[in-house]
Design an enzyme around this catalytic site. Structure first.
Site, PDB file in Angstrom:
ATOM      1  N   ASN A 193       6.852 103.623 -19.737  1.00  0.00           N
ATOM      2  CA  ASN A 193       7.895 102.732 -19.252  1.00  0.00           C
ATOM      3  C   ASN A 193       8.816 103.475 -18.304  1.00  0.00           C
ATOM      4  OD1 ASN A 193       9.411 100.012 -19.729  1.00  0.00           O
ATOM      5  ND2 ASN A 193      10.999 101.576 -19.824  1.00  0.00           N
ATOM      6  N   GLU A 194       8.955 102.942 -17.095  1.00  0.00           N
ATOM      7  CA  GLU A 194       9.854 103.530 -16.104  1.00  0.00           C
ATOM      8  C   GLU A 194       9.702 105.049 -16.050  1.00  0.00           C
ATOM      9  OE1 GLU A 194      13.665 101.910 -17.229  1.00  0.00           O
ATOM     10  OE2 GLU A 194      13.413 100.194 -15.897  1.00  0.00           O
ATOM     11  N   TYR A 254      17.181  96.301 -10.308  1.00  0.00           N
ATOM     12  CA  TYR A 254      18.467  95.830 -10.847  1.00  0.00           C
ATOM     13  C   TYR A 254      19.517  95.995  -9.744  1.00  0.00           C
ATOM     14  CZ  TYR A 254      16.265  95.796 -15.432  1.00  0.00           C
ATOM     15  OH  TYR A 254      15.439  95.527 -16.492  1.00  0.00           O
ATOM     16  N   GLU A 292      10.310  94.317 -13.967  1.00  0.00           N
ATOM     17  CA  GLU A 292      11.636  93.997 -14.510  1.00  0.00           C
ATOM     18  C   GLU A 292      12.540  93.718 -13.324  1.00  0.00           C
ATOM     19  OE1 GLU A 292      13.468  96.815 -17.165  1.00  0.00           O
ATOM     20  OE2 GLU A 292      11.573  97.294 -18.151  1.00  0.00           O
ATOM     21  N   TYR A 358      22.909  89.675 -23.084  1.00  0.00           N
ATOM     22  CA  TYR A 358      22.515  90.137 -21.758  1.00  0.00           C
ATOM     23  C   TYR A 358      22.951  89.191 -20.632  1.00  0.00           C
ATOM     24  CZ  TYR A 358      19.809  93.605 -19.137  1.00  0.00           C
ATOM     25  OH  TYR A 358      19.436  94.648 -18.314  1.00  0.00           O
TER      26      TYR A 358
END
Length: 999
Positions: A193-194, A254, A292, A358
């Site tokens: 992940n990432e 993001y 994401e 969130y």
């Protein structure tokens, strides 16, 4: 010879797939063997499922953050109702192997019901089991016992790789059974992940490590395409980059960050404009994939609350940023988060509190009242009926400003297909609040047209974006262009409907090529003309709906955006649940979640928060005989065009909730450790000479790190024994528990002081004055209580953030050697050999009442004295309270409930310094820190609460000041009364049993 056979089989399978599966350019990379499967394939445009192109439009949802398996279907159906067809989910290693060598995935941690619910709802899944997941969970998903593993984390260090093997093997075998190749819903798989940065001390990127993680999954049955989520578009492990390269490259985004304190600030330069260019450089032969993309924000201790986060990442953010993503041609698109849930039972990292709402489109309490939920339907439903988008090519953004328009203030990106084009319009200064008037000048099959052709100008308000189309297929009609955005369209044998919308008071225009005569059948104010063989409609949007009939079978519904929010597009549950062709287009109220259509009947399921009209504008059979909603027959009319009209009646029930302030609360002193007669003989001796933690510098004679002794969650307690020489006057102590942690210290029963906590501090140095003088040659004991708030995440390869210890980092006792103090430690009873297998390894901490299991229903508390938590405890210490109450809430309603704390202040008008844990039927569903906040309301779902039975609620109240503390107040409140919902079964409760060896 064997090699020749393998090559022959490989070529044969690829050729077969090209013929049978729509000629996708890729299968799963062969790993020096024949393709692993041919159901999920891909080319440079999109993935294919069984030969059909699929836009994977997905929302992130973590089952472990909603520990009521029967509610997973509710969330899936609400995501499906958005028009999405996918969900991405993490699996949390720390919850499944809390004890090294013991993998447990039963009860609330089993995934079978999650997979079943996804299948029932028609949701494809992207599985992301890590082993590292980040996800704002404790340790980023790494179990606490990794603190004793010497290997560097997220590297191919043998000790670390060996530590992951049981988890990877076990979770692989669970997910493998749910792959689409086995009839399940899982179609994509992400390992790691990432993996996007190293700490500087290790090889990065480590191709051998990444390949080893992948191979363990392959060896245990995973045959689906591997997809990655680079934290940013670096190109790590894209196809063709060597060992460990994935099948499909993806990255995260993001762009607006996490500054919920300034919800209206959009920084200059935050809108990505180069994603497509980077994709073409890094992975041109795979679908453009955003694994994401921002759907909300986390919020730290002391933050402004998720309401602000929902404002920061609101519907205007979605319209500007998501449409910007569509301008890059994204076809694997996952929004993080879509339902956040709850960091119950200590599962969160120290950078966040109990709520993981969130600011997502679905609130923590599962309600869908945020505008961004309704707005999300618009894009998803549009793309679901726009197959041309899947193979369209985005233009370079270099010359976007002023292109295809009369205004230099706008930027337009064309996404061009063979016939259809999509024009994504935004402001060149994306964050402006200005409104811009403009005309379009776009190429069409009738040449370059200036639009509107009839009258007026188009309008783009500040912080908005639109998608205009040209030569767009609507059944048998060619929509030459439309400035109004398309919500959906549907063609049946009887008629075709097209729904378009715009902002209030905006001028819009559409043209239908070679269309028959048109007439306005509902409303007014639509100009209808014919130019060069095209029927043109021009109007100013208003809340009043207009309907234009074109020829005998096309009906154009003209809406404003807020009216479009009331429309739903649902597949029929009688068909394949994964079928993308809609069967019902309807206007209804709060939520439509399912439809079942037969030759003469329509059965609908959904939720109401008020009486609402129902109008089925497409999909109902002509000559409809029966209509039902939530199992009840509903009266209706059907007009000559087949449109069904009915009223969905909301019946408001009588709701009675207990007054928590008047209940009989039983009280127990939960800090007996400071009493003179307390014995810690059964505690763990903190006598380890050298820590196992390779990331920590030990500054004490023996390790005082909780992880060295198997205590890595919740409250830690230490007792330090020494015999006085009469000269000790001061204790200095550095404790560490993570952001916003707290700590208190006593000498015997004398309170010395507390660190009350600060959101920015994960450790603190205390200097504590001792009562003077101490008696020479007399035994004394320090009691140190530390509230740990999770383990740090481990974002970089080779980093060891998850190994940052919890406990006492250093101490000194004036006038004495450090070795004069001998220490004992405890945390949750049993540590990693945890007692409560129902709720998992993190639900309990080390407070006395927790070690005894008194927070569990059925605990023997009736003989304890009666005292309310709103009555003050006089001194610093920890009190335990427990009560029971019955609920009798009506069936057929979803009534989210929250426990709400009233903030208490001291005589100085500052917030009182205390901390509370909330246990509901044994599940820890709240950590309330009165002096830090921000959370005061703690949603607890049905299934944890028994809505038609007895409930046991327990609190621990930790007063950090000498003058004690009391609750300002505690209420049980409903946040909504929704008629409908899904049938909810209680999660396993696991009642109290006397614990052997409890101390």
């Amino acid at each position: 010879m064997l090699l020749q056979k393998l090559i022959y089989l490989l070529l044969a399978c690829w050729a077969s797939a090209a013929v049978l599966r729509g000629k996708p350019g890729q299968l799963v990379k062969p790993y020096k063997r024949a393709p692993l499967q041919d159901i999920v394939t891909w080319d440079e445009h999109s993935i294919f499922v069984r030969g059909q192109r699929v836009l994977f439009y997905s929302g992130e949802f973590h089952p472990f953050r909603l520990p009521v398996p029967s509610l997973w279907l509710d969330v899936f159906q609400k995501i499906k109702a958005l028009g999405y067809n996918g969900v991405s989910f993490y699996v949390n290693w720390a919850l499944l192997e809390g004890q090294e060598g013991h993998f447990r995935a039963e009860g609330i941690f089993a995934l079978d019901q999650f997979f079943d619910a996804a299948t029932q709802a028609g949701i494809y899944l992207l599985a992301r089991p890590g082993p590292y997941i980040n996800a704002e969970v404790s340790g980023g998903g790494f179990p606490g016992w990794l603190q004793r593993v010497p290997g560097q984390l997220r590297t191919n260090d043998t000790t670390f790789i060996n530590a992951t093997k049981l988890y990877q093997k076990s979770v692989s075998q669970i997910i493998a059974k749910a792959q689409i190749t086995e009839g399940g819903p899982v179609i994509l798989f992400q390992s790691e992940n990432e993996y996007s940065q190293g700490n500087g001390d290790v090889l990065f990127p480590n191709h051998r490590y990444f390949a080893d993680v992948e191979q363990m999954y392959r060896d245990n049955g995973i045959v689906l395409p591997f997809i990655s989520n680079d934290a940013a578009p670096h190109g790590y492990f894209a196809p063709g980059t060597g060992l460990g390269a994935v099948d499909i490259y993806g990255h995260d985004g993001y762009p607006l960050g996490f500054d919920c304190a300034n919800p209206y600030t959009w920084p200059d330069g935050a809108l990505p404009i180069d994603y497509r260019d980077l994709h073409e450089e890094q992975s041109p032969n795979t679908p453009y994939s955003l694994i994401e993309f921002q759907g909300g924000s986390f919020d730290p201790w002391g933050g402004t609350g998720f309401g602000n986060c929902a404002e920061l990442l609101d519907s205007t953010f979605q319209r500007v940023f998501y449409k910007n993503d569509f301008s890059f041609g994204v076809t694997v698109f996952n929004i993080y988060m879509t339902y956040g849930g709850t960091n119950w039972g200590n599962l969160g990292h120290p950078g966040g509190y109990t709520s993981y709402d969130y600011g997502a489109v679905i609130k923590e309490d599962r309600t869908v009242t945020r505008e961004k939920y309704s707005d999300s339907k618009c894009d998803a439903n549009f793309l679901a009926v726009s197959p041309a988008y899947l193979t369209a090519t985005p233009e370079n953004n270099t010359h976007a400003n002023g292109s295809y328009t009369s205004s230099e203030a706008l930027a337009i990106t064309r996404v061009a297909g063979n016939v259809t084009s999509f024009f994504v319009v935004r402001h060149a200064a994306y964050n402006t609040f200005n409104t811009t008037q403009y005309k379009l000048m776009i190429p069409t099959s009738k040449g370059v047209l200036q639009i509107p052709q009839l009258q007026g100008q188009l309008t783009l308000t500040g912080r908005d974006s639109k998608i205009h189309v040209s030569d767009y297929n609507v059944g048998e009609y060619n929509l030459l262009y439309s400035t109004a955005e398309i919500f959906t369209w549907k063609a049946t044998s009887a008629r075709t409907v097209l729904l378009v919308y715009g902002g209030t008071n905006e001028t819009h225009e559409l043209a239908l090529q070679h269309a028959p005569a048109a007439s306005l059948t509902e409303g007014s104010g639509v100009q209808i003309s014919n130019i060069n063989g095209s029927t043109i409609l021009n109007w100013q949007t208003s809340p009043t709906r207009r309907v234009v009939k074109v020829g005998n079978d096309l009906f154009v519904y003209i809406l404003d955006r807020y009216s479009a929010y009331d429309y739903w597009v649902l597949p029929s549950s009688t068909a394949n649940a994964f079928e993308t062709n809609s069967s019902i287009v309807a206007r209804a109220g709060y939520l439509l979640r399912l439809a079942n259509v037969s030759s003469n009947s329509v059965t609908l399921g959904g939720d109401l928060n008020a009486t609402a009209p129902l109008e089925i504008i497409s999909g109902a059979p002509q000559g409809l005989q029966t209509l039902s909603f939530n199992g009840k027959s509903t009266q209706f009319t059907q007009d000559k065009n087949g449109v069904v009209h009915a009223t969905l009646t909301y019946s408001k029930p009588t709701i009675t909730l207990p007054d928590l302030g008047t209940l009989r609360w039983h009280y127990l002193d939960s800090l007996p450790e400071i009493q003179s007669n307390y014995s810690d003989s059964l505690w763990t001796s903190a006598d380890l000479k050298k820590t196992y933690n390779t990331n920590a510098t030990q500054m004490t004679p023996t390790s005082l790190f909780g992880g060295d002794y198997g205590y890595t969650t919740g409250t830690l307690l230490f007792r330090g024994h020494f015999v006085s020489n009469g000269q000790e006057k001061m204790l200095t102590l550095e404790t560490q528990g993570g952001s916003a942690f707290g700590a208190s210290v006593w000498l015997n029963s004398t309170f010395l002081g507390s660190w009350r906590g600060l959101d920015a501090d994960s450790n603190y140095n205390s200097t504590l004055q001792l009562p003077s003088p101490l008696q020479n040659d007399q035994p004394y004991v320090f009691t140190v209580v530390i509230d740990t708030l999770g383990l740090d995440e481990n974002g970089a390869a080779g980093d060891s953030g998850a190994k940052n210890p919890r406990g006492i980092l250093r101490y000194s006792l004036s006038g004495r050697e450090k070795s004069a103090v001998s220490w004992k430690i405890t945390g949750n009873l049993g540590g990693e050999e945890y007692c409560d297998l129902v709720r998992g390894p993190k639900n309990e901490g080390g407070m006395f009442a927790e070690r005894q299991g008194l927070h569990l229903p059925g605990a023997p508390v009736d003989s304890l004295p009666i005292r309310s938590p709103t009555d003050c405890i006089a001194n610093a210490g920890i009190a335990f309270y427990a009560t029971t109450f019955n609920l009798s809430l009506p069936m057929g309603y979803d009534i989210p409930l929250s426990f709400v704390f009233t903030n208490a202040t001291s005589e100085s008008a500052k917030p009182s310094n205390y901390r509370v844990q909330l246990f509901v039927n044994g599940y820890q569903f709240g950590k309330y820190v009165n002096n830090i906040g921000p959370q005061t309301a703690f949603p607890v779902p049905e299934g944890i609460l028994d809505y038609r039975g007895e409930n046991y609620v327990a609190l621990t109240l930790w007063a950090l000041d000498k003058g004690g503390a009391k609750l300002g107040g505690l209420k049980l409140e409903s946040t909504a009364v929704i008629q409908g919902g899904v049938q909810v079964a209680m999660s396993p409760i696991g009642r109290w049993e006397k614990r052997l060896g409890a101390y």
